[in-house]
Design a protein around this motif. Structure first.
Motif, short mmCIF file in Angstrom:
data_model
loop_
_atom_site.label_atom_id
_atom_site.label_comp_id
_atom_site.label_asym_id
_atom_site.label_seq_id
_atom_site.Cartn_x
_atom_site.Cartn_y
_atom_site.Cartn_z
N LEU A 152 0.85 -1.19 0.21
CA LEU A 152 -0.04 0.16 0.02
C LEU A 152 0.74 1.37 -0.25
O LEU A 152 0.40 2.49 0.14
CB LEU A 152 -0.79 -0.16 1.30
N LYS A 153 2.23 1.05 -0.29
CA LYS A 153 3.05 2.45 -0.24
C LYS A 153 2.74 3.24 -1.21
O LYS A 153 2.62 4.58 -0.68
CB LYS A 153 4.23 1.80 -0.70
N ASP A 154 2.21 3.27 -2.39
CA ASP A 154 1.89 4.33 -3.08
C ASP A 154 0.47 5.08 -2.78
O ASP A 154 0.51 6.06 -2.79
CB ASP A 154 1.72 3.85 -4.71
N ALA A 155 -0.35 4.16 -2.27
CA ALA A 155 -1.69 4.32 -2.16
C ALA A 155 -1.46 5.37 -0.62
O ALA A 155 -2.30 6.42 -0.59
CB ALA A 155 -2.58 3.37 -1.84
N PHE A 156 -0.52 4.83 0.23
CA PHE A 156 -0.60 5.92 1.31
C PHE A 156 0.22 7.17 1.35
O PHE A 156 -0.49 8.00 1.84
CB PHE A 156 0.51 4.87 2.41
N LEU A 157 0.97 7.20 0.24
CA LEU A 157 1.59 8.55 -0.18
C LEU A 157 0.34 9.47 -0.87
O LEU A 157 0.58 10.65 -0.56
CB LEU A 157 2.85 8.25 -1.07
N ARG A 158 -0.06 8.89 -1.73
CA ARG A 158 -1.03 9.59 -2.61
C ARG A 158 -2.11 10.24 -1.62
O ARG A 158 -2.66 11.25 -1.86
CB ARG A 158 -2.01 8.81 -3.47
N TYR A 159 -2.55 9.63 -0.44
CA TYR A 159 -3.66 10.16 0.21
C TYR A 159 -3.22 10.77 1.64
O TYR A 159 -3.97 10.67 2.46
CB TYR A 159 -4.67 9.10 0.39
N GLY A 160 -1.92 10.92 1.73
CA GLY A 160 -1.33 11.74 2.96
C GLY A 160 -1.31 10.78 4.15
O GLY A 160 -0.76 11.33 5.38
N ILE A 161 -1.28 9.59 4.09
CA ILE A 161 -1.30 8.69 5.35
C ILE A 161 0.29 8.52 5.55
O ILE A 161 0.54 8.41 6.73
CB ILE A 161 -1.72 7.35 4.95
N THR A 162 1.19 8.50 4.60
CA THR A 162 2.85 8.58 4.95
C THR A 162 3.12 9.77 4.08
O THR A 162 2.47 10.49 3.04
CB THR A 162 3.26 7.52 4.35
N SER A 163 4.22 10.11 4.29
CA SER A 163 4.89 11.37 3.79
C SER A 163 6.53 11.14 3.43
O SER A 163 7.19 10.12 3.79
CB SER A 163 4.79 12.71 4.24
N LYS A 164 7.15 11.99 2.80
CA LYS A 164 8.73 11.97 2.62
C LYS A 164 9.10 13.14 3.08
O LYS A 164 8.59 14.26 3.14
CB LYS A 164 8.93 11.94 1.14
N ASP A 165 10.43 13.07 3.61
CA ASP A 165 11.15 14.02 4.22
C ASP A 165 11.53 14.72 3.24
O ASP A 165 11.55 14.72 1.97
CB ASP A 165 12.09 13.35 5.24
N GLU A 166 12.54 15.91 3.50
CA GLU A 166 13.08 16.99 2.55
C GLU A 166 14.11 16.29 1.58
O GLU A 166 14.54 16.86 0.64
CB GLU A 166 13.80 18.07 3.25
N ASN A 167 14.61 15.12 2.00
CA ASN A 167 15.47 14.25 1.20
C ASN A 167 14.77 13.38 0.18
O ASN A 167 15.44 12.67 -0.36
CB ASN A 167 16.63 13.60 2.07
N GLY A 168 13.58 13.22 0.16
CA GLY A 168 12.70 12.25 -0.54
C GLY A 168 12.61 10.94 0.01
O GLY A 168 12.23 9.97 -0.82
N LYS A 169 13.04 10.95 1.35
CA LYS A 169 12.88 9.70 1.83
C LYS A 169 11.64 9.39 2.73
O LYS A 169 11.30 10.48 3.16
CB LYS A 169 14.10 9.30 2.78
N PRO A 170 11.11 8.25 2.82
CA PRO A 170 9.92 8.09 3.51
C PRO A 170 10.10 8.63 5.15
O PRO A 170 11.27 8.17 5.51
CB PRO A 170 9.59 6.48 3.73
N ALA A 171 9.19 9.23 5.23
CA ALA A 171 9.26 9.80 6.76
C ALA A 171 8.53 8.87 7.62
O ALA A 171 7.75 8.01 7.26
CB ALA A 171 8.30 11.15 7.09
N ALA A 172 9.12 8.79 8.71
CA ALA A 172 8.64 7.98 10.05
C ALA A 172 7.03 8.16 10.29
O ALA A 172 6.76 9.32 10.51
CB ALA A 172 9.43 7.73 11.22
#
Length: 497
Positions: A152-172
């Motif tokens: 569900l990685k792409d879906a989580f990112l699309r709907y703001g459930i997860t995000s990326k940090d300033e370096n483009g890496k997944p945020a905790a």
């Protein structure tokens, strides 16, 4: 306890048709791991702006192997699974538990009874409004008792459930409030097929048919039919409307071309019996002219290959052909008792078989089906079996047809969603469409009775098209459209509750 929401639909208007045998329920504990990237589940996840009203699933037949398989009462109702006590079994496609893996992947465990067609989406919470498609038209059978994953990685990112940090890496961490707004939404339908439409009738005018033989479906659901008696190919849309035709009768004048194939009457046919379609080309096999012709998608002649003979690359009464995922052409060289593989330019690549009764040998191969992994399934009419091979010609297994009670002959084969092998079989009084899994387990018959099955094709939406040469028509069978929805909120998946 797992917190989930199951939407119940009124199914009282659905009449379960009786299946011939009283089968023992085979509970399928399918551990389904879905890949939004499409690696395992048939396509990358994609945004869907509205409800997916065009998707459908199928109605359930579960089966076991028998010493002899006999036909049912021959009516036109679709068969369904019948439990040991003789009553139709209502399917319970419930999620039993979830497992959290790494990289936003999750195992979703289901309790399924019998084979089903499944699709998966992201929906808005508590509704059937689908906003993101994970996969669709995937068949789950008894062979899927292992694991498959939902990423569900792409879906989580699309709907703001997860995000990326300033370096483009997944945020905790996860945004639980946003996760609460969406559900993981599944739809199931049991594996059952029934009549959708028929088209064609005897005649020579455009849209009419005379002894239709092989047929093929393109990615858009258009159907290409070998109108064998009229020595032409006809194209129809998914609703059975005529689009165009090409070809007319001509007997090939042998030895008139430099390569000794005989193309003096190219783009004309003598008994076109099978057709295969790729994104760029149409291939047609001619039994009477012992060759295969290649056309572009506008029906312009490109080249011909084969020609009468026994040496490698030559053909003697070619019948069924099919193209694999790499656009190689596989041809049943029936009178030479072999299958040959050609590239898209007609160059010989590989030979399988040779006359015989043992494993890997043929006694008049008549048709061929190919799955998405380029495994091929050859219908060996003389030996009354279907033999599976990989793309290199290695044997995968055999499906014996001799166990079918009253079997007179078999004349067509196709692969449904990679896991069901369809065979057109002639019985004592009628023809039937028999269904097996790739291990040879018999699932029953689809779609009632036919006069004479001379070709089978499956489109991208799991519709089945049957060429009935005896009735001069094409029959379209579709899976049941009523679906069993199951939803699980994304916050619950994250919390593993």
């Amino acid at each position: 306890m797992l917190n989930m929401r199951i939407i119940h639909k009124d199914r009282s208007d659905i009449k379960a048709a009786e299946f011939l045998h009283r089968l023992t329920a085979v509970s399928l504990a399918a551990v389904i791991l879905l890949f939004a990237s499409g690696a395992e589940a048939g396509g990358a996840g994609k945004y869907t702006p509205g409800n997916d009203s065009n998707r459908f699933a199928a109605d359930d037949i579960s089966g076991a192997e028998f010493e002899e398989i006999t036909a049912d009462d021959g009516d036109d109702t679709a068969e369904t699974f019948t439990s040991a006590d003789g009553t139709a079994s209502e399917k319970n496609c419930a999620i039993t538990r979830t497992e959290r893996l790494k990289d936003d992947s999750f195992k979703i465990h289901f309790n399924l009874c019998g084979p089903v067609i499944m699709s998966a989406f992201i929906s808005t919470a508590g509704s059937d409004h689908k906003v993101y498609e994970l996969f669709a038209t995937t068949l789950i059978t008894e062979q899927d008792s292992g694991a498959v994953t939902v990423n569900l990685k792409d879906a989580f990112l699309r709907y703001g459930i997860t995000s990326k940090d300033e370096n483009g890496k997944p945020a905790a961490g996860y945004n639980a409030d946003k996760a609460l707004k969406y559900d993981l939404f599944f739809e199931f339908s049991p594996l059952e097929y029934s009549l959708n439409l028929e088209f064609g009738s005897p005649g020579r005018l455009s849209g009419l048919l005379s002894g239709p033989a092989g047929l093929a479906a393109d990615a858009d659901g258009n159907i290409f039919v070998c109108d064998c008696g009229n020595d032409r190919i006809q194209k129809f849309d998914p609703a059975g409307h005529f689009i165009y035709e090409f070809g007319s009768f001509a007997w090939d004048e042998k030895n008139t071309s430099p390569n000794n194939i005989g193309v003096s009457n190219a783009a004309s046919f003598n008994e076109p019996v099978s057709v295969a379609v790729t994104p760029k080309n149409i291939f047609v096999s001619e039994r009477g002219n012992n060759r295969i012709q290649k056309f572009d998608r506008d029906a312009n002649f490109v080249l011909a290959f084969g020609g009468e003979g026994k040496t490698l690359g030559r053909l003697n009464a070619p019948l069924g052909i099919a193209c694999d995922r790499s656009n190689y052409v596989w041809a049943c060289d029936s009178k030479n008792d072999r299958v040959q593989k050609f590239d898209a330019n007609g160059n010989y690549m590989l030979e399988i078989g040779g006359f015989g009764y043992g494993s890997g040998k043929f006694n008049e191969p008549v048709d061929i089906g190919i799955d998405s992994k380029s495994n091929i399934y050859v219908l060996d009419a003389g030996n009354r079996r279907i033999t599976g091979f990989d793309e290199y010609g290695n044997i995968l297994g055999e499906i014996p047809l001799k166990k079918i009670g009253g079997l007179k002959s078999a004349g067509a084969v196709a692969v449904l969603l990679d896991k069901i092998i369809l065979a057109g079989v002639a019985l004592e009084k009628e023809s039937r469409l028999a269904a097996f899994d790739t291990a040879g387990t018999f699932y029953g018959y689809f779609g009632g009775t036919f006069s004479k099955i001379t070709g089978i094709a499956v489109d991208a939406y799991a519709n089945i098209y049957v060429s009935d040469g005896g009735a001069n028509k094409i029959i379209k069978l579709s899976a049941r459209r009523d679906k069993i929805p199951v939803q699980l909120n994304l916050k619950k998946i994250i919390e593993n509750k």
